[in-house]
Design an enzyme around this catalytic site. Structure first.
Site, PDB file in Angstrom:
ATOM      1  N   GLU A 125       0.836  -1.205   0.000  1.00 43.15           N
ATOM      2  CA  GLU A 125       0.000   0.000   0.000  1.00 43.15           C
ATOM      3  C   GLU A 125       0.874   1.259   0.000  1.00 43.15           C
ATOM      4  O   GLU A 125       0.534   2.257  -0.643  1.00 43.15           O
ATOM      5  CB  GLU A 125      -0.950   0.002   1.196  1.00 43.15           C
ATOM      6  N   GLU A 177       1.604   6.443  -7.123  1.00 44.21           N
ATOM      7  CA  GLU A 177       0.562   7.396  -7.518  1.00 44.21           C
ATOM      8  C   GLU A 177       1.036   8.834  -7.350  1.00 44.21           C
ATOM      9  O   GLU A 177       0.756   9.687  -8.200  1.00 44.21           O
ATOM     10  CB  GLU A 177      -0.713   7.140  -6.725  1.00 44.21           C
TER      11      GLU A 177
END
Length: 92
Positions: free
Chosen positions: A35, A42
Site C-alpha cells: 500500500e 501514484e
C-alpha cells in the site's frame, strides 16, 4: 492498520499456532508495504504527469492491481490459518 489489529486479536482468540502467527505477520507486513509503494507510485505519477495521460493511468492501475493481488493472497492465507483454528476451537 485497524484490520491488522483485528487479525492479530483473532490469532490470540483462536489460539493460532506459531506458524499461523508468522504467516499473518508476513501478510500484514507485505500488504502495508505494498500500500505504501502504491501510494508512492501514484504520487510520483501525479508529479510527473499532472494532466491525464494513458500511460499515467496504466502505471496507477498496475500499482493498485499489485496491492489488490497481495490483498487476495493475504485473504487466502487467512483462510488457511483461521478456518482450521476456528474448527479446532469449536471442536469440529
Amino acid at each position: 492498520v485497524v484490520a491488522a489489529v483485528v487479525v492479530f486479536a483473532a490469532c490470540a482468540l483462536l489460539r493460532v499456532p506459531a506458524w499461523g502467527w508468522a504467516a499473518v505477520a508476513v501478510c500484514v507486513g507485505v500488504q502495508l508495504a505494498m500500500e505504501t509503494v502504491n501510494t508512492a507510485i501514484e504520487a510520483i505519477v501525479d508529479l510527473a504527469s499532472p494532466e491525464i495521460h494513458p500511460l499515467a493511468k496504466r502505471a496507477k492501475d498496475c500499482a493498485a492491481g499489485a496491492a489488490l493481488i497481495t490483498a487476495c493472497a493475504s485473504a487466502i492465507v487467512g483462510l488457511i490459518v483461521f478456518v482450521p483454528a476456528l474448527f479446532a476451537l469449536l471442536g469440529a
